[in-house]
Design a protein around this motif. Sequence first.
Motif, PDB file in Angstrom:
ATOM      1  N   UNK C  33       0.532  -0.816   0.310  1.00  0.00           N
ATOM      2  CA  UNK C  33      -0.009   0.214   0.023  1.00  0.00           C
ATOM      3  C   UNK C  33       0.890   1.355  -0.073  1.00  0.00           C
ATOM      4  N   UNK C  34       0.813   1.944  -0.747  1.00  0.00           N
ATOM      5  CA  UNK C  34       1.513   3.021  -1.242  1.00  0.00           C
ATOM      6  C   UNK C  34       0.515   4.239  -0.316  1.00  0.00           C
ATOM      7  N   UNK C  35       1.318   5.230   0.366  1.00  0.00           N
ATOM      8  CA  UNK C  35       0.277   6.577   1.239  1.00  0.00           C
ATOM      9  C   UNK C  35       1.112   7.529   0.448  1.00  0.00           C
ATOM     10  N   UNK C  36       0.656   8.391  -0.564  1.00  0.00           N
ATOM     11  CA  UNK C  36       1.714   9.636  -0.941  1.00  0.00           C
ATOM     12  C   UNK C  36       0.298  10.708  -0.595  1.00  0.00           C
ATOM     13  N   UNK C  37       0.536  11.736  -0.817  1.00  0.00           N
ATOM     14  CA  UNK C  37      -0.200  13.240  -0.482  1.00  0.00           C
ATOM     15  C   UNK C  37       0.974  14.554   0.112  1.00  0.00           C
ATOM     16  N   UNK C  89       3.811 -11.313   4.085  1.00  0.00           N
ATOM     17  CA  UNK C  89       3.813 -10.248   4.036  1.00  0.00           C
ATOM     18  C   UNK C  89       2.896  -8.835   3.723  1.00  0.00           C
ATOM     19  N   UNK C  90       3.136  -7.229   4.521  1.00  0.00           N
ATOM     20  CA  UNK C  90       1.871  -6.044   3.996  1.00  0.00           C
ATOM     21  C   UNK C  90       2.820  -5.209   4.385  1.00  0.00           C
ATOM     22  N   UNK C  91       3.309  -4.525   3.212  1.00  0.00           N
ATOM     23  CA  UNK C  91       4.003  -3.324   3.546  1.00  0.00           C
ATOM     24  C   UNK C  91       3.111  -1.730   2.987  1.00  0.00           C
ATOM     25  N   UNK C  92       3.255  -1.137   4.314  1.00  0.00           N
ATOM     26  CA  UNK C  92       3.141   0.257   3.565  1.00  0.00           C
ATOM     27  C   UNK C  92       4.347   1.021   3.246  1.00  0.00           C
ATOM     28  N   UNK C  93       4.388   1.706   2.697  1.00  0.00           N
ATOM     29  CA  UNK C  93       5.491   2.829   1.593  1.00  0.00           C
ATOM     30  C   UNK C  93       4.517   4.524   2.772  1.00  0.00           C
ATOM     31  N   UNK C  94       5.100   4.504   2.765  1.00  0.00           N
ATOM     32  CA  UNK C  94       4.947   6.046   3.908  1.00  0.00           C
ATOM     33  C   UNK C  94       6.060   6.918   2.572  1.00  0.00           C
ATOM     34  N   UNK C  95       5.397   7.380   1.910  1.00  0.00           N
ATOM     35  CA  UNK C  95       5.756   8.187   0.487  1.00  0.00           C
ATOM     36  C   UNK C  95       6.830   6.433  -0.098  1.00  0.00           C
ATOM     37  N   UNK C  96       6.951   6.905  -1.886  1.00  0.00           N
ATOM     38  CA  UNK C  96       7.064   6.137  -2.137  1.00  0.00           C
ATOM     39  C   UNK C  96       8.317   6.758  -3.407  1.00  0.00           C
ATOM     40  N   UNK C  97       7.802   5.427  -4.973  1.00  0.00           N
ATOM     41  CA  UNK C  97       8.602   6.571  -5.621  1.00  0.00           C
ATOM     42  C   UNK C  97       8.009   7.288  -5.902  1.00  0.00           C
ATOM     43  N   UNK C  98       7.324   7.525  -5.707  1.00  0.00           N
ATOM     44  CA  UNK C  98       6.096   8.838  -6.443  1.00  0.00           C
ATOM     45  C   UNK C  98       6.932   9.650  -5.841  1.00  0.00           C
ATOM     46  N   UNK C  99       7.740  10.266  -5.444  1.00  0.00           N
ATOM     47  CA  UNK C  99       8.692  11.243  -5.246  1.00  0.00           C
ATOM     48  C   UNK C  99       9.086  11.528  -5.857  1.00  0.00           C
ATOM     49  N   UNK C 138      -2.958   2.340  -4.257  1.00  0.00           N
ATOM     50  CA  UNK C 138      -1.950   3.412  -4.345  1.00  0.00           C
ATOM     51  C   UNK C 138      -3.384   4.509  -3.890  1.00  0.00           C
ATOM     52  N   UNK C 139      -3.013   5.486  -2.766  1.00  0.00           N
ATOM     53  CA  UNK C 139      -4.195   6.189  -2.087  1.00  0.00           C
ATOM     54  C   UNK C 139      -3.220   7.471  -1.828  1.00  0.00           C
ATOM     55  N   UNK C 140      -4.253   8.593  -2.652  1.00  0.00           N
ATOM     56  CA  UNK C 140      -2.871   9.798  -2.276  1.00  0.00           C
ATOM     57  C   UNK C 140      -4.031  10.688  -1.169  1.00  0.00           C
ATOM     58  N   UNK C 141      -3.677  11.344  -0.733  1.00  0.00           N
ATOM     59  CA  UNK C 141      -4.581  12.260   0.292  1.00  0.00           C
ATOM     60  C   UNK C 141      -4.438  13.419   0.221  1.00  0.00           C
ATOM     61  N   UNK C 142      -5.720  13.732  -0.251  1.00  0.00           N
ATOM     62  CA  UNK C 142      -5.626  15.174  -0.302  1.00  0.00           C
ATOM     63  C   UNK C 142      -6.355  15.836   0.656  1.00  0.00           C
ATOM     64  N   UNK C 143      -6.116  17.193   1.021  1.00  0.00           N
ATOM     65  CA  UNK C 143      -6.335  18.590   1.743  1.00  0.00           C
ATOM     66  C   UNK C 143      -6.055  19.928   0.619  1.00  0.00           C
ATOM     67  N   UNK C 144      -6.858  20.675   1.246  1.00  0.00           N
ATOM     68  CA  UNK C 144      -7.259  21.949   0.370  1.00  0.00           C
ATOM     69  C   UNK C 144      -6.597  23.048   1.467  1.00  0.00           C
ATOM     70  N   UNK C 145      -5.867  24.120   1.276  1.00  0.00           N
ATOM     71  CA  UNK C 145      -4.547  24.773   1.989  1.00  0.00           C
ATOM     72  C   UNK C 145      -5.205  25.437   3.096  1.00  0.00           C
ATOM     73  N   UNK C 146      -6.470  25.662   3.082  1.00  0.00           N
ATOM     74  CA  UNK C 146      -6.633  26.173   3.998  1.00  0.00           C
ATOM     75  C   UNK C 146      -6.799  25.812   5.556  1.00  0.00           C
ATOM     76  N   UNK C 147      -6.663  23.968   5.005  1.00  0.00           N
ATOM     77  CA  UNK C 147      -6.632  23.245   5.924  1.00  0.00           C
ATOM     78  C   UNK C 147      -4.834  22.492   7.093  1.00  0.00           C
TER      79      UNK C 147
END
Lengths: 256, 256, 256, 256
Positions: C33-37, C89-99, C138-147
Motif C-alpha cells: 500500500x502506497x501512502x502519498x499526498x 507480508x504487508x508493506x506500507x510505504x510512507x511516501x514511495x517511488x512517487x517522490x 495507491x492512495x493519495x491524500x488530498x487537503x485544501x490549503x486552508x486546512x
Amino acid sequence: MKKSDYEAELTPMKAELVGMARWARATGQRVVVLFEGRDTAGKGGAIRAVSEPLNPRQCHIVALPKPTDTQQTQWYFQRYVEHLPSAGEIVLFDRSWYNRAGVEKVMGYAEERQVGAFLSQAPIFEKQLVDDGILLFKYWLTTDQARQEERLRERLDDPLKRWKLSPVDLAARDKYEAYTEARETMLSATHTEWAPWTLVDFNDQKRGRLTLVRDLLDRLPDTNVPPEDIELPELGHEPHAERYTLLQPIADYPLN
Amino acid sequence: MKKSDYEAELTPMKAELVGMARWARATGQRVVVLFEGRDTAGKGGAIRAVSEPLNPRQCHIVALPKPTDTQQTQWYFQRYVEHLPSAGEIVLFDRSWYNRAGVEKVMGYAEERQVGAFLSQAPIFEKQLVDDGILLFKYWLTTDQARQEERLRERLDDPLKRWKLSPVDLAARDKYEAYTEARETMLSATHTEWAPWTLVDFNDQKRGRLTLVRDLLDRLPDTNVPPEDIELPELGHEPHAERYTLLQPIADYPLN
Amino acid sequence: MKKSDYEAELTPMKAELVGMARWARATGQRVVVLFEGRDTAGKGGAIRAVSEPLNPRQCHIVALPKPTDTQQTQWYFQRYVEHLPSAGEIVLFDRSWYNRAGVEKVMGYAEERQVGAFLSQAPIFEKQLVDDGILLFKYWLTTDQARQEERLRERLDDPLKRWKLSPVDLAARDKYEAYTEARETMLSATHTEWAPWTLVDFNDQKRGRLTLVRDLLDRLPDTNVPPEDIELPELGHEPHAERYTLLQPIADYPLN
Amino acid sequence: MKKSDYEAELTPMKAELVGMARWARATGQRVVVLFEGRDTAGKGGAIRAVSEPLNPRQCHIVALPKPTDTQQTQWYFQRYVEHLPSAGEIVLFDRSWYNRAGVEKVMGYAEERQVGAFLSQAPIFEKQLVDDGILLFKYWLTTDQARQEERLRERLDDPLKRWKLSPVDLAARDKYEAYTEARETMLSATHTEWAPWTLVDFNDQKRGRLTLVRDLLDRLPDTNVPPEDIELPELGHEPHAERYTLLQPIADYPLN
C-alpha cells in the motif's frame, strides 16, 4: 588453439578492457553483462577473461546461490536487482535471471506457468534497465554435446575440476535436446531490439573467449579517456627496506 | 622465479585448496582470510592464487569501496560483518577492517583517537568470530621499497596496470617508513593467540604466493573428504550438435 | 469528528484488518500500500490506523531516507525493490517511488528529463509487480490549503509536532498550485487499469482514515480464514509470581 | 490506571522524547533500546509509547523474523548488526539477541552449548557497541503469572488480539518458572557496568510504560537543543482549494 597464440591475441584486448573501464568510471556509465550457456560451455573462463585485467572494486562478479525459501516467494527479479551497478560499475552475471527459462524449466524446478510469466516479464524488466541508461549485454555460450562429454569426463578425472561436476550436470546430459529447445523458446521471447542476445560458439573455449571479448569491445562506444597524468619523481633517497620488530616473515617456500 | 616452475609448484596446492573447499562444504566450516600489506605488495595476485581453483559460489572475494557518509557514522565493523561467511563459505578480504590502522592512520583519514579505539577493539571483535567457530587467517604481505619502486614504475608504464596507480600510491612512497611504523604498532596490538598475524615476504611475488598458500593449507586441519561418487555412463547415442533457428553464433574471432 | 465516534467506527474495521492479515499469512498473499499526498495531509496517521492492530513482524512500514549519492546513480526503483514483500507480508510505504513526480519535481530536485522518464516507467514497473501477483494499492491524500495552513501553524506551536515542520514544508506553501498540477500530471500518467489511484479527502483526517481503511478492506477479496483453534486449559496450580534475585524492578512511576 | 490519567502523565514525557530525538539528530548520537520480557508483558505497547511521537525516518523499530537456515549458520549477532543505528538514529528492538537466552533456551531451540556461548559473548559484543559510542539501554518487562493468564485469555477472546496468541505462548505457560530461572541466569551473565539491565514491573501496563519512559529519559544527558527557528509568514492570498481533473476523491465514509 595454442595458449601462446591465445595470449598474443588477448593481451591487446585486455588493454582495451582497461580503457573501457576507465571510460565507464570517468563518465559514470553502468555496464551489465550476462553470461549464460550450457554447463561446461565455459562461462567461468569467459568471465575471468573479462574481469582479470580490471579493478575488483569496479568490476563485480555476481554468482548467486539458489534462492532461499523466502526469496522464492518474492518478485522473481528482486534478488538480482540489488546487484545492479552504480555509476562507473561493471557487473558480470555468472548465470542470471535466465535460470528460470533454462535449468529451472528443463529440470522441472519451475512450473510452466512461472516460466511463461518469466518469458513475458524479462523483456519488460530489461527494457526498464536499458531505458534507465544501463548498458546491457547478453551472451549465450554454445557447445556441441561431443565437446560437453569430453569436458564432463575431464571434470570427473581432474581433481582440480571435480567440484564443477554436480548431479545436475549429469541429469543435463540426457536433456541436451531439451536445453536446445528451451534456449530457442527463450530466444524467441527475449531477443529484443533493446536487449539482443549474442550467441558465441564455445566448442573451442579459447577462441570463444576471444570472440566474446572482441564483440563486447566492438559494441561499446569509442572509449578513449586518457589516463590521469601522474608523475613519478625520483625518490631522492636510498629506498628503505622492511624492518621487523615483533614478527618476522615466515620462511620462504623451499625451492629445489 | 620462472613461471613454469611456479606453476609446477602451485598445481598440487590447487588440488589441496579444492580439497579444503570440499571439506568446508561437507562440514559447514566457515573460513575468513584477510589479505593486507603495502601497496604493490601483490594482494590481488595472492587472492587470485587462492580463489582461482574454487567455486565462485562458495569462495567470495570482498573488496569494499570506501565507506559512505552514513557508514562513516556506524559501528566501525558493521559494514564488514554483513560479508562474514555462512556454513561452508570461504571469504577472502582484499584489504579489511585493518584499513583503519594502516592507510587511514598514515594518510590522516582517521583521527588518532579512532585508530586507538580500533586497535583495542579489533582483537575483541576477532575473538568473537573465532569463539563462534570461524577459522580466521590474517596475512600481511611485505615488500622492500626498491621492489615497490619497480612496481610503481611498471604500473605507470604498462597500460594494463595503469589503473592500479592512484595518487594515494604516490603519496604512500614518501611514507614508507610511516607505514612500517603503523604496521608494527598494529602487530603489537592485534597479533593475538586467537588471531595471529602471518607475515609473508613478497619481494618475489610468485614465491610469496607459494609461501602463503602453503602456509594456509598447513594450518587447516587434515581435510580429506572424498568427492561424491559420480558415475558417467555411456551416452548411448550419437552426441547431439547445436541446432539454431532464430539466431546463429556470431563469426569466430579471425585467426591468421 | 469526535474521537469517540471515530473509535466506534474504526474498531470493527480493525477486526477486519486482523482478518485480512490472517488471510494474507494463510494464503501467502503479498500486499503493498502506497501512502502519498500533500505535506500535513495525514499520511502518518493513516498508516498507523492500518498498522496498529497488526503484527509488526508481518506488517512493515517503509519510510526511506533520501537517497545516498551512490543510490542516486542506480536504477531509480532499486532501493524500493528490496523492501517488496515476501509471502504473507504487508508493506506500507510512507511516501514511495512517487517522490520523483511530486516533491522532487516541484522543488526542482529532479530534472524534467528524469521526471518524464519516471512517469513512463512507473506504470511498467507496477505492472510487473501486479503481474507477479502482488496486491498493490495507491492512495493519495488530498487537503485544501486552508486546512494545511492550520496544520502547519499547529506544528509550529505544538512542541510534540514541531519535528514535522521542515523548511521544505514552508517552501511547499508557495507551491500549493504547483503540487496540484504535478499530481494531475502524475495521475494522467500512472492511473492505470492494473494499478489505479484512489484519492481520499483528508480535510477531516479522522474521517479520511475511515474512508481509506474501509476502501482498502472493500477492495480485498473476501478474506475469512478462521483463526487457529487454540485451547487454554486450566493452569492446574496457583499462578506463580515473579521472583527476583540479582535485580529488582525499579520503583514504579509515582502517582498522586 | 485510568486512560485519562495515563495520558496526562505521558504527554509531557512525549515532549521530552521529541527533545531527545532532536538532540540525537543535532549531535549525531546513536541510541539503541532493547525491549525484552515475558510474553504478554507489554513490549509492543511500550515500544509504541516511545516511538509514537517520533519521526519514523529517525526512530526505527526492529522486529526480526526467526532466522533463515543460512542465518542460523552465521555469527549469531550478524543479523542484528545490520540494524544498528547511524548518526542521529534511534533503534528500538522488539526482542533482540537475548532470544537465545530466553525463548530459545527454555523451549529447547538452542543447545546448552549455544546458550552458554551467547551468555559469555553478549557482554563483549555490547561493550564494543558502547565503546563505539552507542547509547544502549536494556529493559526487561516483568509480570506475574496471574496477570499473564488474564492477558492470554483476553487474547483468546478478543478478535483484535487473537493474532498475538501463538502455540509458543501456550507452551510458555507451563514454563513460567523456567523463564524466571533463565532470566536470572541471563542477568547474572549480562548485567554489566557498561550495559546494565533495567527491570520494570508491567503488572499494570500503563504504569509500566510511564516508569520505563521516565527512566529512559532520566538516563539520557540533558538534551536541550532548541528547535530550528522557523517563520510562518502570512500566506498573502486566499488559500487554494484542491482542484481535480482526472479523478475525484472517493465518497467519504458515511456517518449517521
